[in-house]
Design a protein around this motif. Structure first.
Motif, PDB file in Angstrom:
ATOM      1  N   THR A 173      -4.177  11.596  -1.120  1.00  0.00           N
ATOM      2  CA  THR A 173      -3.582  11.194  -2.399  1.00  0.00           C
ATOM      3  C   THR A 173      -3.241   9.706  -2.404  1.00  0.00           C
ATOM      4  O   THR A 173      -3.512   8.990  -3.377  1.00  0.00           O
ATOM      5  CB  THR A 173      -2.322  12.026  -2.687  1.00  0.00           C
ATOM      6  OG1 THR A 173      -2.670  13.416  -2.693  1.00  0.00           O
ATOM      7  CG2 THR A 173      -1.712  11.656  -4.028  1.00  0.00           C
ATOM      8  N   GLN A 174      -2.665   9.238  -1.309  1.00  0.00           N
ATOM      9  CA  GLN A 174      -2.343   7.817  -1.213  1.00  0.00           C
ATOM     10  C   GLN A 174      -3.603   6.965  -1.216  1.00  0.00           C
ATOM     11  O   GLN A 174      -3.669   5.930  -1.889  1.00  0.00           O
ATOM     12  CB  GLN A 174      -1.517   7.548   0.050  1.00  0.00           C
ATOM     13  CG  GLN A 174      -1.206   6.082   0.335  1.00  0.00           C
ATOM     14  CD  GLN A 174      -0.247   5.448  -0.646  1.00  0.00           C
ATOM     15  OE1 GLN A 174      -0.085   5.920  -1.775  1.00  0.00           O
ATOM     16  NE2 GLN A 174       0.387   4.365  -0.228  1.00  0.00           N
ATOM     17  N   ALA A 175      -4.617   7.394  -0.491  1.00  0.00           N
ATOM     18  CA  ALA A 175      -5.880   6.651  -0.475  1.00  0.00           C
ATOM     19  C   ALA A 175      -6.489   6.592  -1.874  1.00  0.00           C
ATOM     20  O   ALA A 175      -7.007   5.550  -2.292  1.00  0.00           O
ATOM     21  CB  ALA A 175      -6.857   7.291   0.515  1.00  0.00           C
ATOM     22  N   ARG A 176      -6.445   7.701  -2.580  1.00  0.00           N
ATOM     23  CA  ARG A 176      -6.951   7.709  -3.961  1.00  0.00           C
ATOM     24  C   ARG A 176      -6.232   6.666  -4.803  1.00  0.00           C
ATOM     25  O   ARG A 176      -6.866   5.889  -5.544  1.00  0.00           O
ATOM     26  CB  ARG A 176      -6.748   9.091  -4.568  1.00  0.00           C
ATOM     27  CG  ARG A 176      -7.181   9.208  -6.030  1.00  0.00           C
ATOM     28  CD  ARG A 176      -6.498  10.392  -6.694  1.00  0.00           C
ATOM     29  NE  ARG A 176      -5.049  10.202  -6.758  1.00  0.00           N
ATOM     30  CZ  ARG A 176      -4.180  11.179  -7.000  1.00  0.00           C
ATOM     31  NH1 ARG A 176      -4.606  12.431  -7.171  1.00  0.00           N
ATOM     32  NH2 ARG A 176      -2.888  10.926  -7.064  1.00  0.00           N
ATOM     33  N   ASP A 177      -4.917   6.630  -4.703  1.00  0.00           N
ATOM     34  CA  ASP A 177      -4.134   5.696  -5.515  1.00  0.00           C
ATOM     35  C   ASP A 177      -4.396   4.242  -5.124  1.00  0.00           C
ATOM     36  O   ASP A 177      -4.221   3.336  -5.950  1.00  0.00           O
ATOM     37  CB  ASP A 177      -2.644   6.015  -5.393  1.00  0.00           C
ATOM     38  CG  ASP A 177      -2.282   7.364  -5.996  1.00  0.00           C
ATOM     39  OD1 ASP A 177      -3.107   7.914  -6.762  1.00  0.00           O
ATOM     40  OD2 ASP A 177      -1.187   7.875  -5.699  1.00  0.00           O
ATOM     41  N   LEU A 178      -4.820   4.023  -3.880  1.00  0.00           N
ATOM     42  CA  LEU A 178      -5.108   2.668  -3.405  1.00  0.00           C
ATOM     43  C   LEU A 178      -6.556   2.259  -3.656  1.00  0.00           C
ATOM     44  O   LEU A 178      -6.935   1.118  -3.400  1.00  0.00           O
ATOM     45  CB  LEU A 178      -4.811   2.573  -1.908  1.00  0.00           C
ATOM     46  CG  LEU A 178      -3.338   2.731  -1.499  1.00  0.00           C
ATOM     47  CD1 LEU A 178      -3.229   2.844   0.026  1.00  0.00           C
ATOM     48  CD2 LEU A 178      -2.502   1.568  -2.012  1.00  0.00           C
ATOM     49  N   GLY A 179      -7.378   3.194  -4.119  1.00  0.00           N
ATOM     50  CA  GLY A 179      -8.795   2.910  -4.305  1.00  0.00           C
ATOM     51  C   GLY A 179      -9.565   2.880  -2.998  1.00  0.00           C
ATOM     52  O   GLY A 179     -10.619   2.242  -2.902  1.00  0.00           O
TER      53      GLY A 179
END
Length: 256
Positions: A173-179
Motif C-alpha cells: 500500500t505504501q509503495a503504491r502511494d509512492l509510485g
C-alpha cells in the motif's frame, strides 16, 4: 577541430531495430551520432571486425552480501561489476537487505559504502523485512531523496527475513502511494520450513535436499498469493526467478 570526444570507427552497430556498419560519435559521455565517416574525434578507436551493442542492465544481482550462516558472497561490487562490464552489462541493480528491526536507511547507507568500488553504474532494490511507522517513513525518504523506486519482499526464510501477509499488505500500500514497484521472492516460507525439518529428519543434509524442500506447489501458492494481494492493493508487482509452471500460471492469470 575535433567534433567529438570519441569516435569509434568501422564497427558493426547493433541497435534495437537495425544492424549497420559505420562510426559512433560520443560527446559528453553520450552517444550523439551514428553514421559513416563521422568528423574527427579527440580520441578514435578502430573497431573493425567488432560489434558495438547498447549496454545491458542486470536487474537482479547480489554482491558483497553476508548470509545467515556467516558466509560472504565471493563477488564484491568491484569484481562483480568488472565481470558484468566485460560481458556488456553496464548497469547492475543490487539488493539492500535490512535485518529485522534495522533501519532501511541505515542498511541503504551500508550498501552504498560497499558499492563505492563499483566500476559500472548501479542502483538498488530495498527489501522490506519488517513493518512499522518508521519503515513507511523511510520508504518515502528513499523514494524522495535517494532515487529508490523498488521494494523487495521475501516470502521465504522463516525466522529470518520472511514477511507475513500483513507486512506485505502494508508495504504494498505504501509503495503504491509512492509510485514504486513491489518485488517478491515467492515461496511459502512456512511450508518450506516444515519440509526442511522433515528432510533433515530423514538424514538429508546436502544440496540435494534443497529442491525436495520446496516443490513447485510451494512457489505457485506464494506467487498466486502475492499477485492477488497486489491486485487488491493496486500496485505493480515483479515476481522474480520463477521456476515452475504453477507460478507462471498464477502470473499469467494476474496479467489478464
Amino acid at each position: 577541430m575535433a567534433e567529438y570526444d570519441l569516435v569509434i570507427r568501422n564497427t558493426t552497430i547493433a541497435t534495437a531495430s537495425d544492424v549497420v556498419k559505420g562510426d559512433i560519435g560520443v560527446q559528453g559521455g553520450r552517444v550523439v551520432a551514428l553514421g559513416e565517416r563521422l568528423d574527427k574525434g579527440r580520441k578514435e578507436i578502430d573497431a573493425s571486425g567488432l560489434i558495438a551493442v547498447p549496454g545491458g542492465i542486470d536487474a537482479h544481482v547480489h554482491f558483497d552480501q553476508d548470509t545467515a550462516d556467516g558466509s560472504v558472497f565471493c563477488d564484491d561490487f568491484e569484481s562483480g561489476s568488472r565481470a558484468a562490464a566485460a560481458g556488456g552489462t553496464t548497469m547492475i541493480v543490487d539488493f539492500v537487505i535490512p535485518a529485522p528491526q534495522q533501519s532501511l536507511l541505515e542498511a541503504y547507507r551500508t550498501w552504498r559504502d560497499r558499492a563505492r568500488k563499483a566500476t559500472a553504474d548501479y542502483s538498488f532494490h530495498v527489501a522490506v523485512t519488517w513493518w512499522g511507522e518508521q519503515v513507511a517513513a523511510e520508504m518515502a525518504e528513499l523514494c524522495r531523496d535517494h532515487g529508490v523506486n523498488s521494494f523487495k519482499h521475501f516470502m521465504a526464510y522463516k525466522n529470518a527475513i520472511m514477511v507475513d501477509d500483513a507486512t506485505m499488505i502494508a508495504s504494498f500500500t505504501q509503495a503504491r502511494d509512492l509510485g514504486a514497484i513491489c518485488m517478491v521472492h515467492a515461496e511459502n516460507g512456512d511450508l518450506v520450513f516444515r519440509m526442511q525439518q522433515e528432510i533433515f529428519a530423514r538424514g538429508i543434509h546436502g544440496p540435494e535436499g534443497h529442491p525436495l524442500s520446496r516443490g513447485p506447489e510451494v512457489e505457485g501458492e506464494a506467487a498466486n498469493r502475492a499477485c492477488q494481494i497486489a491486485g487488491v492493493v493496486g500496485v505493480p508487482l515483479y515476481v522474480v526467478h520463477t521456476s515452475c509452471r504453477q507460478a507462471m500460471d498464477a502470473i499469467a492469470r494476474a496479467k489478464l
